[in-house]
Design a protein around this motif. Structure first.
Motif, PDB file in Angstrom:
ATOM      1  N   VAL A  50       1.023  -1.310  -0.097  1.00 41.43           N
ATOM      2  CA  VAL A  50       0.072  -0.250  -0.038  1.00 41.43           C
ATOM      3  C   VAL A  50       0.393   1.366   0.001  1.00 41.43           C
ATOM      4  O   VAL A  50       1.830   1.395   0.364  1.00 41.43           O
ATOM      5  N   ASP A  51       0.708   2.360  -0.174  1.00 41.16           N
ATOM      6  CA  ASP A  51       0.949   3.485  -0.320  1.00 41.16           C
ATOM      7  C   ASP A  51       1.275   3.906   0.910  1.00 41.16           C
ATOM      8  O   ASP A  51       0.216   4.533   1.624  1.00 41.16           O
ATOM      9  N   ILE A  52       2.851   4.323   1.575  1.00 39.81           N
ATOM     10  CA  ILE A  52       2.457   4.670   2.651  1.00 39.81           C
ATOM     11  C   ILE A  52       2.282   5.615   3.480  1.00 39.81           C
ATOM     12  O   ILE A  52       1.916   6.145   4.464  1.00 39.81           O
ATOM     13  N   GLY A  53       2.712   6.590   1.968  1.00 35.77           N
ATOM     14  CA  GLY A  53       2.294   8.040   2.604  1.00 35.77           C
ATOM     15  C   GLY A  53       0.723   8.257   2.916  1.00 35.77           C
ATOM     16  O   GLY A  53       0.583   8.966   3.705  1.00 35.77           O
ATOM     17  N   LEU A  54       0.041   7.561   2.213  1.00 43.74           N
ATOM     18  CA  LEU A  54      -1.946   7.199   2.003  1.00 43.74           C
ATOM     19  C   LEU A  54      -2.066   6.334   3.650  1.00 43.74           C
ATOM     20  O   LEU A  54      -3.157   7.143   4.157  1.00 43.74           O
ATOM     21  N   ALA A  55      -1.612   5.599   3.501  1.00 41.45           N
ATOM     22  CA  ALA A  55      -1.353   4.700   4.722  1.00 41.45           C
ATOM     23  C   ALA A  55      -1.811   5.937   6.183  1.00 41.45           C
ATOM     24  O   ALA A  55      -2.189   5.731   7.039  1.00 41.45           O
ATOM     25  N   SER A  56      -0.072   6.554   5.756  1.00 47.24           N
ATOM     26  CA  SER A  56       0.010   7.311   7.281  1.00 47.24           C
ATOM     27  C   SER A  56      -0.785   8.484   7.024  1.00 47.24           C
ATOM     28  O   SER A  56      -0.824   8.469   8.090  1.00 47.24           O
ATOM     29  N   GLN A  57      -1.700   9.372   6.511  1.00 41.98           N
ATOM     30  CA  GLN A  57      -2.192  10.093   6.333  1.00 41.98           C
ATOM     31  C   GLN A  57      -3.568   9.538   6.591  1.00 41.98           C
ATOM     32  O   GLN A  57      -4.254  10.135   7.453  1.00 41.98           O
ATOM     33  N   ALA A  58      -4.356   8.469   6.063  1.00 46.86           N
ATOM     34  CA  ALA A  58      -5.411   7.869   6.801  1.00 46.86           C
ATOM     35  C   ALA A  58      -5.345   7.483   8.075  1.00 46.86           C
ATOM     36  O   ALA A  58      -6.120   8.145   8.779  1.00 46.86           O
ATOM     37  N   LEU A  59      -4.730   7.256   8.523  1.00 47.40           N
ATOM     38  CA  LEU A  59      -4.823   7.265  10.188  1.00 47.40           C
ATOM     39  C   LEU A  59      -4.598   7.685  10.699  1.00 47.40           C
ATOM     40  O   LEU A  59      -5.448   8.155  11.760  1.00 47.40           O
ATOM     41  N   HIS A  60      -3.836   8.860   9.838  1.00 50.04           N
ATOM     42  CA  HIS A  60      -3.528  10.479  10.942  1.00 50.04           C
ATOM     43  C   HIS A  60      -4.754  10.628  10.840  1.00 50.04           C
ATOM     44  O   HIS A  60      -4.962  11.683  12.169  1.00 50.04           O
ATOM     45  N   GLU A  61      -5.377  10.819   9.644  1.00 50.09           N
ATOM     46  CA  GLU A  61      -6.971  11.548  10.235  1.00 50.09           C
ATOM     47  C   GLU A  61      -7.741  10.863  10.892  1.00 50.09           C
ATOM     48  O   GLU A  61      -8.722  11.262  12.199  1.00 50.09           O
ATOM     49  N   VAL A  62      -7.771   9.409  10.877  1.00 52.05           N
ATOM     50  CA  VAL A  62      -9.059   8.445  12.079  1.00 52.05           C
ATOM     51  C   VAL A  62      -8.630   8.898  13.523  1.00 52.05           C
ATOM     52  O   VAL A  62      -9.175   8.986  14.420  1.00 52.05           O
ATOM     53  N   VAL A  63      -7.372   8.825  13.730  1.00 53.49           N
ATOM     54  CA  VAL A  63      -7.056   9.533  15.123  1.00 53.49           C
ATOM     55  C   VAL A  63      -7.164  10.546  15.611  1.00 53.49           C
ATOM     56  O   VAL A  63      -7.433  11.076  16.672  1.00 53.49           O
ATOM     57  N   GLY A  64      -6.769  11.281  14.104  1.00 55.91           N
ATOM     58  CA  GLY A  64      -7.113  12.759  15.082  1.00 55.91           C
ATOM     59  C   GLY A  64      -8.709  13.002  14.875  1.00 55.91           C
ATOM     60  O   GLY A  64      -8.755  14.215  15.677  1.00 55.91           O
ATOM     61  N   ALA A  65      -9.292  12.421  14.869  1.00 56.70           N
ATOM     62  CA  ALA A  65     -10.748  12.168  15.095  1.00 56.70           C
ATOM     63  C   ALA A  65     -10.435  11.753  16.425  1.00 56.70           C
ATOM     64  O   ALA A  65     -12.107  12.552  16.463  1.00 56.70           O
ATOM     65  N   LEU A  66     -10.051  11.751  16.865  1.00 55.02           N
ATOM     66  CA  LEU A  66     -10.847  11.286  18.273  1.00 55.02           C
ATOM     67  C   LEU A  66      -9.881  11.950  19.630  1.00 55.02           C
ATOM     68  O   LEU A  66      -9.803  11.856  20.182  1.00 55.02           O
ATOM     69  N   SER A  67      -8.813  12.254  18.467  1.00 57.59           N
ATOM     70  CA  SER A  67      -7.466  13.048  19.896  1.00 57.59           C
ATOM     71  C   SER A  67      -8.264  14.280  20.570  1.00 57.59           C
ATOM     72  O   SER A  67      -8.870  14.485  19.522  1.00 57.59           O
ATOM     73  N   TYR A  68      -7.827  14.636  21.686  1.00 54.40           N
ATOM     74  CA  TYR A  68      -8.000  15.298  22.008  1.00 54.40           C
ATOM     75  C   TYR A  68      -9.480  15.460  22.267  1.00 54.40           C
ATOM     76  O   TYR A  68     -10.161  17.068  22.427  1.00 54.40           O
ATOM     77  N   ARG A  69      -9.895  14.456  22.719  1.00 54.35           N
ATOM     78  CA  ARG A  69     -11.586  14.887  22.762  1.00 54.35           C
ATOM     79  C   ARG A  69     -11.640  14.051  24.128  1.00 54.35           C
ATOM     80  O   ARG A  69     -11.111  12.370  24.423  1.00 54.35           O
ATOM     81  N   ASN A  70     -13.023  13.988  24.384  1.00 53.74           N
ATOM     82  CA  ASN A  70     -13.749  12.977  25.741  1.00 53.74           C
ATOM     83  C   ASN A  70     -14.426  12.172  25.116  1.00 53.74           C
ATOM     84  O   ASN A  70     -15.454  12.422  24.563  1.00 53.74           O
ATOM     85  N   LEU A  71     -14.204  11.521  25.302  1.00 55.76           N
ATOM     86  CA  LEU A  71     -14.529  10.583  24.705  1.00 55.76           C
ATOM     87  C   LEU A  71     -16.469   9.473  24.968  1.00 55.76           C
ATOM     88  O   LEU A  71     -17.243   9.109  24.484  1.00 55.76           O
TER      89      LEU A  71
END
Length: 132
Positions: A50-71
């Motif tokens: 898989v394109d490592i850059g795209l995979a890294s970006q996707a993971l960053h976006e997914v965890v970024g949507a949860l970061s600094y939040r009260n789940l």
């Protein structure tokens, strides 16, 4: 089987219901190192999983949507304990949706397995593995 793993992290706040969780029943913070491993039986025409850059970006976006939040306040987790295992599944399922939508490139559609591991510390972690 070939695999590629990318890594990111997230910081969240949450609390748990149930005596089994002891003091974690109170609101507390957690920082997770998050690994996402993409698996496929053969490499693509470019010799990659898989394109490592795209995979890294996707993971960053997914965890970024949860970061600094009260789940505890997030509708996606209403009525559920956001254990490490539950969060690993959430990240894996969200990444799988992105693969299906083409966000990781056409070559990623040949990925047949995904493992997400959340490291709570250097001595404890949990994973969720799914097929695509």
């Amino acid at each position: 089987m070939f695999s590629v793993t990318v890594r990111d992290h997230m910081m969240v706040a949450h609390s748990f219901s149930g005596e089994v969780f002891g003091p974690a029943q109170k609101l507390h913070g957690a920082t997770f190192v998050v690994d996402a491993t993409f698996r496929r039986p053969d490499l693509d025409a470019d010799g990659i999983v898989v394109d490592i850059g795209l995979a890294s970006q996707a993971l960053h976006e997914v965890v970024g949507a949860l970061s600094y939040r009260n789940l505890d306040d997030e509708p996606a987790f209403a009525g559920r304990n956001t254990t490490t295992e539950v969060l690993a599944r959430h990240v894996a399922d969200t990444l799988a949706d992105r693969i299906a939508a083409g966000a990781l490139g056409e070559g990623a559609r040949a990925v047949i397995g995904l493992v997400v591991t959340l490291h709570e510390s250097h001595i404890a972690w949990a994973s969720y593995e799914r097929s695509l």
